[in-house]
Each structure stands twice: as structure tokens, then as C-alpha cells.
Scaffold this motif. Structure first.
Motif, short mmCIF file in Angstrom:
data_model
loop_
_atom_site.label_atom_id
_atom_site.label_comp_id
_atom_site.label_asym_id
_atom_site.label_seq_id
_atom_site.Cartn_x
_atom_site.Cartn_y
_atom_site.Cartn_z
N PRO A 55 87.38 90.28 13.57
CA PRO A 55 88.27 90.00 12.44
C PRO A 55 89.18 88.78 12.67
O PRO A 55 89.48 88.05 11.74
N ALA A 56 89.60 88.58 13.93
CA ALA A 56 90.45 87.41 14.22
C ALA A 56 89.67 86.11 14.02
O ALA A 56 90.20 85.13 13.49
N VAL A 57 88.39 86.12 14.42
CA VAL A 57 87.54 84.94 14.19
C VAL A 57 87.35 84.73 12.70
O VAL A 57 87.45 83.61 12.19
N SER A 58 87.10 85.81 11.97
CA SER A 58 86.93 85.72 10.52
C SER A 58 88.17 85.12 9.86
O SER A 58 88.07 84.26 8.98
N ASP A 59 89.36 85.55 10.30
CA ASP A 59 90.61 85.01 9.76
C ASP A 59 90.74 83.53 10.05
O ASP A 59 91.18 82.75 9.19
N ARG A 60 90.38 83.14 11.27
CA ARG A 60 90.48 81.72 11.63
C ARG A 60 89.51 80.87 10.81
O ARG A 60 89.86 79.79 10.35
N VAL A 61 88.29 81.37 10.62
CA VAL A 61 87.31 80.63 9.82
C VAL A 61 87.81 80.51 8.37
O VAL A 61 87.72 79.44 7.76
N ALA A 62 88.36 81.58 7.83
CA ALA A 62 88.91 81.54 6.47
C ALA A 62 90.04 80.52 6.38
O ALA A 62 90.14 79.77 5.40
N ARG A 63 90.90 80.47 7.41
CA ARG A 63 92.00 79.49 7.42
C ARG A 63 91.46 78.07 7.48
O ARG A 63 91.95 77.17 6.80
N LEU A 64 90.41 77.86 8.28
CA LEU A 64 89.80 76.53 8.38
C LEU A 64 89.16 76.13 7.05
O LEU A 64 89.19 74.95 6.67
N GLU A 65 88.60 77.10 6.34
CA GLU A 65 88.04 76.82 5.01
C GLU A 65 89.15 76.48 4.02
O GLU A 65 89.05 75.51 3.26
N ASP A 66 90.22 77.27 4.03
CA ASP A 66 91.35 77.01 3.12
C ASP A 66 91.99 75.66 3.38
O ASP A 66 92.46 75.00 2.46
N ALA A 67 92.00 75.25 4.65
CA ALA A 67 92.61 73.97 5.02
C ALA A 67 91.69 72.79 4.72
O ALA A 67 92.09 71.64 4.85
N GLY A 68 90.44 73.08 4.32
CA GLY A 68 89.52 72.00 4.02
C GLY A 68 88.81 71.43 5.24
O GLY A 68 88.11 70.42 5.14
N VAL A 69 89.00 72.06 6.41
CA VAL A 69 88.31 71.59 7.62
C VAL A 69 86.84 71.96 7.55
O VAL A 69 85.96 71.17 7.85
#
Length: 197
Positions: free
Chosen positions: A35-49
Motif C-alpha cells: 500500500p505504501a508503494v501504491s500511495d507513492r505511485v499515486a502521488r507521482l501520477e498526481d504530480a505529473g512525474v
């Protein structure tokens, strides 16, 4: 603004190798929970990375063709680059497209074996453009994130966004700013454009 740390870069590298890799596998490698990896990937998507997850098809396994590398000399005329880039990019046989700092267009393609010259003339135009064609013996495409320094850029001034920066969702899109004044200038200009629309 949360900057990218070593774990973010490692996650990006692992996804770059295999975009379908399960978060549980990534978590085991980077020392986090799934879940922590999923959250980080979601944050990277939201940030446009991370903009999208794609596949890398080896076209040589599904169709033939002569592998060629073409260097088209546009001559630095920026007005000519965009239509040519679009035309070349739309061609089914073109696998990789590059625009050099000088404004020339280079590409790798698998052209039909018997009609390479005619195909290139149709694609690039008859005599309108000078180009060089190299027959390729072997091609290996290995995009890598290793050793790459990641940095977000300010949507207003283009400077690097560090830990002092800010993020904002404006008009449904995520934007990053190096300082509050850049964010304010961007938001004001955006609001004026919205009012004028």
C-alpha cells in the motif's frame, strides 16, 4: 512540496523496467509495504512525474521490414520541424523519433523492404529535404533512469522546484511552483484567461 527521494527514484526505475510489475514485488525491493508503494505511485501520477503506463512492443517479432535510421536535416527552421515531426510520428513504420537541439529530425523505422526509397520520398517529400539513411544491423532500446537526477520544474518560470516549492491543482491539472510568487502570478494569469474565454 514533497521532492523525489531515493525510494521514489528506485520505484520509477523498477516501473521503467517493467510497468506491470506488481506493487508487492516493488515493495519487497524498496523495503516498503505494497500500500505504501501504491500511495507513492499515486502521488507521482498526481504530480505529473508518471504520465502513463505503456508497453514496449518489439515490432521485429510481429512484422518484417528493413531497419533503418534516418537523419533529416531540417536546417534549424523551427517552423518546418513541427509538421515534419507530426507526419513522421504518424507513420506506422516509425518506432522512435528524435528532434535534435539544432532542430533536425532523426528517426528509426522498419521500412518495407522493396520500396524504402519511395516510402521515404512520400514521407519526407521529393527533394524538399536532405536526409541520410543508415541500414541498421541490430537495435537495442534501453531507456534507463539510473543515475538520472529528477527535478520538477516551475510552471511559471521553469526553475527547479525544491522542498520550498508549492503544488496546486488548477483547472483539474497539477502544477508545481518554485515559490509562492510564481504560483500567484500563474493563478492570476490563468484566472484572466478563464474570464476572457
Amino acid at each position: 512540496m514533497h521532492t523525489l527521494d531515493e525510494i521514489d527514484v528506485e520505484i520509477l526505475s523498477l516501473l521503467g523496467e517493467d510497468a506491470r510489475r506488481p506493487f508487492s514485488d516493488i515493495a519487497e525491493t524498496v523495503g516498503l509495504s505494497g500500500p505504501a508503494v501504491s500511495d507513492r505511485v499515486a502521488r507521482l501520477e498526481d504530480a505529473g512525474v508518471i504520465n502513463r503506463f505503456t508497453i514496449d512492443v518489439d515490432r521485429s517479432t510481429i512484422r518484417g521490414g528493413v531497419p533503418i535510421f534516418v537523419q533529416a536535416d531540417v536546417g534549424g527552421a523551427s517552423a518546418d520541424v513541427d509538421p515534419l515531426r507530426e507526419r513522421i510520428g504518424d507513420a506506422d513504420a516509425v518506432e522512435h523519433l528524435f528532434v535534435t537541439a539544432e532542430g533536425d529530425v532523426w528517426f528509426y523505422a522498419r521500412a518495407e523492404g522493396r520500396n524504402v526509397r519511395r516510402w521515404l520520398e512520400e514521407l519526407l517529400g521529393n527533394g524538399d529535404l536532405e536526409y541520410r539513411v543508415t541500414l541498421m544491423d541490430d537495435v537495442e532500446w534501453r531507456p534507463s533512469l539510473g543515475g538520472t537526477a529528477f527535478a520538477l520544474t516551475c510552471a511559471e518560470c521553469g526553475n527547479t522546484v525544491d522542498s520550498e516549492g508549492e503544488s496546486a491543482t488548477i483547472g483539474g491539472d497539477a502544477y508545481h511552483f518554485c515559490c509562492p510568487s510564481c504560483r500567484e502570478r500563474f493563478e492570476n494569469r490563468y484566472a484572466r484567461l478563464e474570464e476572457g474565454a
